[in-house]
Design a protein around this motif. Structure first.
Motif: not given
Length: 344
Positions: A24-27, A96-104, A190-192
């Motif tokens: 379920g992780s985000c792309i 989040r904007s640069v990596e397109s993911c939330w890692f926190f 999705c996750i992230g």
């Protein structure tokens, strides 16, 4: 499994994910290193401008006693909100904007969303209160010293912070909201992604929360402009008959302050309007706004926090004098807090 096609081989390969071994992780949207570096530098420069600019406003108003007026205390509180935005929200939004993911993590996602929304609502309420202050100062100058005191400004500041915190906390930390709205989304986040379930209702509720104060501000500034124009003609006629007095100079200062803060309100509307409208429309189209466009809207809104100090620099000679004293470290000299920044 998510996959992308290689144009060189014609074969399908797994798409990069925010969390490689998590279902379920985000792309993850990937950028070449050069593009990532440019975006990081651009966002970092924006954050630095937000933090330093508003820090100088906070220090100037707090240090110089002549600036301890109701209007300036509202400006101080507004600058503090923008300063905290730059320190606590923008660094994580940049990643989040640069990596397109939330890692926190999910827990900090809620905290980040809370702070982001609170500082936005604090800004618009303070601008609304400043509009009321300017309306009294220009349209009812005899009543202004009585109606708008430092105590009244402190009450406005308390309301301007407590209402956004209470309003936002209800949606972010009430489980009933998540449970009641989970069926509104076709796909769970999705996750992230740091996408909270209340976003569909949130977009519609924020529409009046944003536009009602904006409508009030626009109405007040139209009235202020009309009254100030009439006063300017009257003062011009008086100056032809008598020499310029202290009261006339004070009146001109009040009108200039109203004009400057009117510009600040206009820039705020310009910066936040695209994101606010997109938030409402996006809830109708199942959050299908392209990530790049969303990031452009949100960072355009964020950079509004850097605009107010720049407006003050170009508009207020007293602010330029204060900056000179702060930057050259003259504030550490005895008696610097009593300097008359309005003296020509």
């Amino acid at each position: 499994m998510n996959a992308i096609q290689s144009y060189n081989t014609g074969e399908w390969s797994p798409a990069p994910l925010c969390y490689e071994k998590v279902n379920g992780s985000c792309i993850k949207t990937t950028h070449v290193f050069g593009v990532q570096l440019v975006i990081y530098l651009f966002c970092a420069m924006g954050m630095l401008l937000v933090v330093l600019g508003n820090l100088l406003v906070v220090v100037s108003v707090f240090h110089f006693k002549i600036l301890h007026t109701p209007t300036n205390f509202l400006l101080l509180s507004l600058a503090l909100a923008d300063l905290l935005l730059g320190l606590t929200v923008l660094p994580f939004s940049m990643v989040r904007s640069v990596e397109s993911c939330w890692f926190f993590g999910d827990r900090f996602c809620r905290v980040h969303t809370l702070l982001d929304t609170v500082f936005c609502l604090v800004s618009i309420l303070h601008l609304c209160f400043i509009s009321i202050d300017r309306h009294y100062a220009i349209c009812k100058p005899l009543q202004y010293p009585i109606k708008f005191t430092v105590n009244v400004a402190c009450i406005y500041i308390a309301v301007g912070w407590s209402l956004p915190i209470a309003y936002t906390s209800v949606f972010i930390y009430t489980n009933a909201v998540d449970e009641g709205l989970s069926h509104l989304l076709k796909d769970l986040p999705c996750i992230g992604s740091c996408q909270l379930l209340f976003n569909k209702l949130w977009g519609w509720l924020n529409f009046p929360v944003f536009f009602l104060p904006c409508f009030l501000m626009i109405t007040l500034y139209v009235k202020i402009f009309l009254v100030a124009s009439r006063q300017a003609k009257q003062i011009s006629n008086l100056e032809k008959m008598v020499s310029s007095s202290t009261n006339m100079r004070a009146s001109r200062r009040e009108r200039k302050a109203a004009k400057t803060l009117g510009i600040a309100v206009g820039i705020y509307l310009l910066c936040w309007l695209p994101f606010t409208i997109d938030s409402m429309v996006d809830s109708l189209i199942n959050f299908s706004t392209p990530p790049l466009l969303f990031d452009i809207f949100i960072w355009f809104a964020y950079f509004n926090s850097a605009c107010n100090p720049l407006i003050y620099v170009f508009s207020y000679s007293w602010f330029r004098k204060a900056l000179k004293i702060v930057v050259t470290r003259q504030i550490f000299q005895s008696g610097s807090s009593t300097v008359n920044l309005f003296q020509e």
